[in-house]
Design a protein around this motif. Structure first.
Motif, PDB file in Angstrom:
ATOM      1  N   LEU A  58      83.951  84.991 -58.343  1.00 15.59           N
ATOM      2  CA  LEU A  58      83.426  85.980 -57.405  1.00 15.59           C
ATOM      3  C   LEU A  58      82.116  86.575 -57.915  1.00 15.59           C
ATOM      4  O   LEU A  58      81.972  86.836 -59.119  1.00 15.59           O
ATOM      5  CB  LEU A  58      84.430  87.121 -57.216  1.00 15.59           C
ATOM      6  N   PRO A  59      81.151  86.807 -57.036  1.00 12.27           N
ATOM      7  CA  PRO A  59      79.923  87.507 -57.451  1.00 12.27           C
ATOM      8  C   PRO A  59      80.251  88.921 -57.934  1.00 12.27           C
ATOM      9  O   PRO A  59      81.230  89.524 -57.483  1.00 12.27           O
ATOM     10  CB  PRO A  59      79.092  87.569 -56.151  1.00 12.27           C
ATOM     11  N   ARG A  60      79.440  89.427 -58.845  1.00 17.40           N
ATOM     12  CA  ARG A  60      79.711  90.751 -59.409  1.00 17.40           C
ATOM     13  C   ARG A  60      79.715  91.836 -58.330  1.00 17.40           C
ATOM     14  O   ARG A  60      80.435  92.831 -58.448  1.00 17.40           O
ATOM     15  CB  ARG A  60      78.658  91.082 -60.478  1.00 17.40           C
ATOM     16  N   SER A  61      78.944  91.621 -57.265  1.00 17.91           N
ATOM     17  CA  SER A  61      78.898  92.600 -56.174  1.00 17.91           C
ATOM     18  C   SER A  61      80.232  92.719 -55.451  1.00 17.91           C
ATOM     19  O   SER A  61      80.535  93.736 -54.830  1.00 17.91           O
ATOM     20  CB  SER A  61      77.805  92.228 -55.170  1.00 17.91           C
ATOM     21  N   GLU A  62      81.045  91.647 -55.510  1.00 19.03           N
ATOM     22  CA  GLU A  62      82.359  91.655 -54.866  1.00 19.03           C
ATOM     23  C   GLU A  62      83.474  92.013 -55.843  1.00 19.03           C
ATOM     24  O   GLU A  62      84.653  91.909 -55.509  1.00 19.03           O
ATOM     25  CB  GLU A  62      82.638  90.292 -54.231  1.00 19.03           C
ATOM     26  N   ARG A  63      83.078  92.415 -57.061  1.00 20.26           N
ATOM     27  CA  ARG A  63      84.057  92.845 -58.068  1.00 20.26           C
ATOM     28  C   ARG A  63      83.672  94.224 -58.593  1.00 20.26           C
ATOM     29  O   ARG A  63      83.251  94.369 -59.740  1.00 20.26           O
ATOM     30  CB  ARG A  63      84.120  91.843 -59.217  1.00 20.26           C
TER      31      ARG A  63
END
Length: 350
Positions: A58-63
């Motif tokens: 997952l991209p960091r923006s979605e975590r």
């Protein structure tokens, strides 16, 4: 049927087949003396491991960063899920997959009752939508009592005898009633989970992360429960039998694949469209139970299931009507705001 609906339709049918197969596989494993609590633990642990690599992709923006309060909420949410799974497995063990699948249609009615108790929903008796939801709730609960308390004569006898495992201390009829109430308890806990989940997702909208931590916490919680409940250490040993098949099926098909199909279908066609497929779960479960377990289908199950499904559609119709009215009201409000003339205050100076 439009092209946009065909794919979600197939997806939801597949999801229901997978869920029906889950109940039958669980029952088959327990019939072969595989401990139900051990089955839960191994299935949850494997599901957690399967989801872990996707979490890192997952991209960091979605975590987003997890706060301590969010972790506590996820732990409590997992406790609802763990309790529900234990209730469901005990219910299936004591009764049948068919009864368990019928009881899942109680979830919308029980969710509505809980929403009323927690004042999350207003009751305006003059509205048809509220009347439909209340009537559907009463009908669904009445149908559940019919399934549990009235077994009736078999209307379809399977070609092979049932392999149902019945503890010696209980009569088959008492097992059926007790198993039914455990299945109702599963639906009740699932209703609490749905309400609580909505609140958690609203505050932390990372779906993949919340699912992973729910599986992780549920694995830990069920492991602690199983270690207390299962005294025989040999029950934890894995062999090439139906128990191992059930573990892999539960982890890969019933949890991971079914979750992806349901999520994708909801995204494409909406939650109301997808919820309408829940009653066909009974049909698939009856067929699979007869073919693979030799389960008979009883008159009480047929009558009760029909009543529950009628109540289910009553609640869902009321919900759909209510949402449609809300959308119309919002559109009217926006239209009024756009058409309203600008007001000039004579006392305002520049």
């Amino acid at each position: 049927m439009g092209n946009k609906i065909i794919a979600p339709f197939v997806g939801m049918v597949m999801a229901m087949v997978l869920q029906s197969g889950s109940m039958v596989v669980i029952k088959a494993a327990m019939n072969d003396d595989f401990n139900k609590y051990v089955l839960i633990v191994y299935s949850l642990a494997l599901s957690t491991l399967l989801l872990l690599p996707f979490l890192f992709l997952l991209p960091r923006s979605e975590r987003p960063t997890l706060s301590f309060s969010t972790l506590c909420n996820l732990f409590l949410l997992s406790l609802c899920g763990s309790s529900g799974q234990i209730f469901a497995y005990v219910g299936i063990d004591l009764s049948s997959p068919t009864l368990a699948s019928a009881m899942l249609n109680l979830i919308p009615a029980l969710t509505f009752v809980l929403a009323l108790l927690f004042r999350m929903e207003k009751v305006e008796w003059g509205h048809f939508s509220i009347q439909a939801k209340v009537l559907g709730t009463v009908v669904s609960i009445g149908g559940a009592f019919v399934v549990i308390l009235y077994k009736g004569p078999p209307i379809f006898k399977a070609p092979i005898s049932s392999l149902s495992s019945i503890p010696l201390s209980f009569s088959p009829h008492f097992n059926w009633i007790l198993g039914g109430f455990f299945c109702v308890a599963d639906s009740f806990v699932a209703s609490i989970w749905y309400i609580y989940q909505a609140s958690v997702i609203r505050n932390y909208p990372a779906v993949m992360v919340t699912v992973f931590f729910q599986l992780l916490f549920s694995t830990i919680q069920c492991s602690i429960f199983a270690l207390i409940a299962v005294r025989d250490q040999s029950a934890w040993q894995l062999k090439l039998d139906t128990g191992l098949i059930a573990i892999f099926y539960q982890a890969i098909a019933a949890t991971t694949l079914r979750y992806l199909l349901c999520t994708w279908s909801v995204q494409k066609a909406g939650p109301f469209f997808c919820s309408m497929f829940k009653p066909i779960l009974i049909i698939f479960t009856v067929i699979m139970g007869a073919l693979f377990l030799g389960d008979d289908f009883y008159l009480g199950s047929l009558i009760g299931a029909v009543i529950i499904v009628v109540g289910f559609y009553g609640v869902m119709w009321g919900k759909a009507k209510e949402e449609k009215c809300m959308i119309i009201d919002e559109e009217r409000l926006q239209s009024t705001c756009q058409n309203a003339p600008l007001l000039h205050d004579k006392h305002v100076t520049i």
